[in-house]
Design a protein around this motif. Sequence first.
Motif, mmCIF file in Angstrom:
data_model
loop_
_atom_site.group_PDB
_atom_site.id
_atom_site.type_symbol
_atom_site.label_atom_id
_atom_site.label_comp_id
_atom_site.label_asym_id
_atom_site.label_seq_id
_atom_site.Cartn_x
_atom_site.Cartn_y
_atom_site.Cartn_z
ATOM 1 N N SER A 1 -14.085 -8.582 8.550
ATOM 2 C CA SER A 1 -14.241 -8.681 7.096
ATOM 3 C C SER A 1 -14.291 -7.274 6.502
ATOM 4 O O SER A 1 -14.512 -6.291 7.218
ATOM 5 C CB SER A 1 -15.533 -9.427 6.765
ATOM 6 O OG SER A 1 -16.655 -8.655 7.174
ATOM 7 N N PRO A 2 -14.111 -7.128 5.185
ATOM 8 C CA PRO A 2 -14.232 -5.798 4.561
ATOM 9 C C PRO A 2 -15.601 -5.174 4.805
ATOM 10 O O PRO A 2 -15.697 -3.976 5.075
ATOM 11 C CB PRO A 2 -14.001 -6.086 3.073
ATOM 12 C CG PRO A 2 -13.164 -7.335 3.049
ATOM 13 C CD PRO A 2 -13.643 -8.153 4.211
ATOM 14 N N ASP A 3 -16.673 -5.997 4.718
ATOM 15 C CA ASP A 3 -18.018 -5.454 4.949
ATOM 16 C C ASP A 3 -18.156 -4.922 6.364
ATOM 17 O O ASP A 3 -18.716 -3.843 6.594
ATOM 18 C CB ASP A 3 -19.075 -6.547 4.699
ATOM 19 C CG ASP A 3 -19.272 -6.802 3.212
ATOM 20 O OD1 ASP A 3 -18.786 -5.982 2.401
ATOM 21 O OD2 ASP A 3 -19.909 -7.819 2.865
ATOM 22 N N ALA A 4 -17.654 -5.690 7.348
ATOM 23 C CA ALA A 4 -17.733 -5.238 8.739
ATOM 24 C C ALA A 4 -16.940 -3.958 8.933
ATOM 25 O O ALA A 4 -17.372 -3.038 9.642
ATOM 26 C CB ALA A 4 -17.211 -6.331 9.673
ATOM 27 N N ARG B 1 -30.210 2.030 12.805
ATOM 28 C CA ARG B 1 -30.203 2.727 11.518
ATOM 29 C C ARG B 1 -29.518 1.870 10.467
ATOM 30 O O ARG B 1 -28.535 1.203 10.739
ATOM 31 C CB ARG B 1 -29.465 4.060 11.656
ATOM 32 C CG ARG B 1 -30.211 5.083 12.470
ATOM 33 C CD ARG B 1 -29.472 6.402 12.463
ATOM 34 N NE ARG B 1 -28.134 6.271 13.004
ATOM 35 C CZ ARG B 1 -27.225 7.231 12.950
ATOM 36 N NH1 ARG B 1 -27.510 8.376 12.359
ATOM 37 N NH2 ARG B 1 -26.024 7.050 13.465
ATOM 38 N N SER B 2 -30.049 1.930 9.279
ATOM 39 C CA SER B 2 -29.450 1.158 8.194
ATOM 40 C C SER B 2 -28.219 1.902 7.681
ATOM 41 O O SER B 2 -28.293 3.054 7.266
ATOM 42 C CB SER B 2 -30.468 0.977 7.062
ATOM 43 O OG SER B 2 -29.859 0.344 5.971
ATOM 44 N N VAL B 3 -27.074 1.271 7.789
ATOM 45 C CA VAL B 3 -25.822 1.872 7.312
ATOM 46 C C VAL B 3 -25.363 1.116 6.075
ATOM 47 O O VAL B 3 -25.125 -0.083 6.118
ATOM 48 C CB VAL B 3 -24.736 1.805 8.414
ATOM 49 C CG1 VAL B 3 -23.450 2.435 7.890
ATOM 50 C CG2 VAL B 3 -25.215 2.517 9.666
ATOM 51 N N GLN B 4 -25.269 1.846 4.964
ATOM 52 C CA GLN B 4 -24.865 1.186 3.727
ATOM 53 C C GLN B 4 -23.385 0.818 3.775
ATOM 54 O O GLN B 4 -22.593 1.463 4.444
ATOM 55 C CB GLN B 4 -25.123 2.117 2.538
ATOM 56 C CG GLN B 4 -26.613 2.437 2.338
ATOM 57 C CD GLN B 4 -26.813 3.347 1.152
ATOM 58 O OE1 GLN B 4 -25.865 3.698 0.460
ATOM 59 N NE2 GLN B 4 -28.061 3.722 0.899
ATOM 60 N N HIS B 5 -23.039 -0.243 3.049
ATOM 61 C CA HIS B 5 -21.656 -0.712 3.029
ATOM 62 C C HIS B 5 -20.830 0.034 1.998
ATOM 63 O O HIS B 5 -19.776 -0.426 1.598
ATOM 64 C CB HIS B 5 -21.606 -2.209 2.707
ATOM 65 C CG HIS B 5 -22.222 -3.040 3.776
ATOM 66 N ND1 HIS B 5 -22.191 -4.409 3.762
ATOM 67 C CD2 HIS B 5 -22.895 -2.696 4.905
ATOM 68 C CE1 HIS B 5 -22.812 -4.882 4.822
ATOM 69 N NE2 HIS B 5 -23.253 -3.856 5.523
ATOM 70 N N ARG B 6 -21.319 1.192 1.551
ATOM 71 C CA ARG B 6 -20.598 1.918 0.515
ATOM 72 C C ARG B 6 -19.351 2.571 1.112
ATOM 73 O O ARG B 6 -19.194 2.678 2.317
ATOM 74 C CB ARG B 6 -21.501 2.995 -0.095
ATOM 75 C CG ARG B 6 -21.991 4.016 0.932
ATOM 76 C CD ARG B 6 -22.877 5.074 0.291
ATOM 77 N NE ARG B 6 -23.418 5.975 1.281
ATOM 78 C CZ ARG B 6 -22.764 7.009 1.786
ATOM 79 N NH1 ARG B 6 -21.517 7.242 1.398
ATOM 80 N NH2 ARG B 6 -23.335 7.803 2.675
ATOM 81 N N GLY B 7 -18.477 3.004 0.244
ATOM 82 C CA GLY B 7 -17.268 3.670 0.695
ATOM 83 C C GLY B 7 -17.507 5.148 0.895
ATOM 84 O O GLY B 7 -18.631 5.606 1.101
#
Length: 703
Positions: A689-692, A575-581
């Motif tokens: 990393s923050p993205d991870a 599933r595509s998980v967005q990097h949003r908060g």
Amino acid sequence: MPFLMQSHGCSGWNGEMAGRIRAFDWTLTELGSVDTWSTSLCSSVQLLLASPVPLVMLWGKPGYMIYNDAYSVFAGGRHPYLLGSPVELGWPEVAEFNRQVLDTCLAGGTLSFRNKELELLRNGQPEAVFMDLYYSPVADDDGLPAGVLAVVVETTAHMASERLREQTETAYRADNERVRLALNAGALLGSFVWDIKADLLSGDERFARTFSYPADQSLAFLSPEAASERIHPDDLIQLSQQVEQALKNGGPFNAEYRIRRPDGSYGWVLASGCCEFNEQGQPFRFPGVLIDIHERKIAEESLLKFTRNLEQRVADEVEGRLAAEEQLRQSQKLEAIGGLTGGVAHDFNNLLQVIAGNLHLLARHEPDNENVQRRVNAAIAAVERGAMLSSQLLAFARRQPLSPAVYSLRQIYEGLGELLQRALGETIQIDVQLPEESWCIHVDRNQLENALLNLALNARDAMHGEGTIAISGKNVELDQRFCAGKGISTGDYVRLSVVDTGDGMDAATLKQAFEPFFTTKADGQGTGLGLSMVFGFVKQSGGHIDMTSEVGQGTQVHLYFPRSARAQSRESPMRSVQHRGGHETILVVEDNEEVRSATVEFLQQSGYQVLVAANGDGAMQMLLDGVEVDLIFTDVVMPGLIKSSDLAAWAKVQTPPVAVLFTSGHTRDIISNNHQLSPDTHLLSKPYSPDALMTMIRSVLAG
């Protein structure tokens, strides 16, 4: 003055266990602080610590355990948790036995046992263990029994060897008895006389029946040729030579040969006699008897076969023992390196996380400064190389966290083929041979793909970038001879092979190929950890790796993985998980202040509400006080009484359950079984990393 004597007695301790004993909080027990221990107890502990034999002191009626380094090896995975615990809690499966020991010795008695059989739990399974045990009371300063000193010597291997020897001797005696009975039960098959001048035989009825002469044949005129036709062709030449020798030299004649029976089978006989000579010294008469020795010969053949089998078993046992000793030495070396690696990796990855976190924050604070961005990117790349190095060391030491599932070979290669071809280049051909009906294996797919990629890149380098690499799979059954000394059990396995036609290796290079940091490549072209990582991953997955190579003939690497009887895993689309908060509340539990500070800033910048705790104790107190959180983000290894696994256990039983995300530079086995993660355990390895971090948090919350 008494205080100085006690302090002196307890201050003379040396060794690893001495440090653990001093560091332990004994005020939680009846013994009190080490500084207040009696002279008797201090002296006994000093004697215990100095002994190379496994010794354990059971002090007081509860039997609080104080032991030396040798006993810590015997304790295995229960060390160091046995230290300071009552013996009945430390060894619950033999609590009744230990209670009897305490009651007897604290009353002034002694106990000793030779090859005492006890059933202990080892690796979670009950196992029969044999030990020599000696228990003696230890007096306090008033001369009264206050503790028990136990000497523990495991004799399990010795008892197994003795049982095998006894079984072998019993079998040998039985075969020897059968041979003796066969010799004593020899039956007379008749008597004969050979008239040498006339070349005629005469004999009794039993002799005639043995050689199948016609019933109406005269017993005084029996044809020697007819008798010869009944003798086994393979025995005729030797029998003729023995007869010629007897006619020439005289003396006793004893010849063993086979005679064809009426049903076509052959039976063994012994012809025994003596040639008689006339006055001129010429042979003229040869009397003798025929004895049935068939059972004796069969017994002798059985004994010979048994002896050969016994010799082979002994040879196999010796070979297996040597291989096992070599395996043990290798395992001890790996364990030593693994222990060092695990400790270093945790601190090293924490340092990398601090560096990486601050670099990412710096990049966010200076988004328009190209010079800063360039230097930050270079530094982050170096951090990633350091993380890869740490990961490879953990793989070699079999301490990397694995997420295994059940796959077939074709399922694994489907997603790897294109990646391999891109990595190897157009001048390398890949010949793939996988069975149509491959057995399934239980492995971490990502790690297996990395292992195959490592082997393929090594093969490419050995062939200087040109040639064909063969990747094949096969269902195989491994027997005891193959498995001896390799640390694996017999049974069904799936073999994955990577074969090249490159330069190959000599024996000395091959012997060191799996050693960490060993490489034949030029400086800067390899870390020497690729094969080490493959070796550690295969062993951690319960398999075995073999490598053969000859200079100029290429190299063959075979990976063996146990066959899995479980159903093949179904792969669900990612599933595509967005990097949003998000807006959720996250409890960050991290003992390293620098790591905690950077992580909190990442989360707050992404919109999350953040609570912090420096250890598990503080986090649990907050949760018990009623703080509501949506996710617990916790380091695996922290100081304090409450472990990260305790936080996860609490979170699982809440209504609804609270999501948990672990992070660590080295998991040890607090949240895993042999470093294999369960499907519902989520781990983000440091450095991240923050993205991870954001991707993982959204994935866990969404799940």
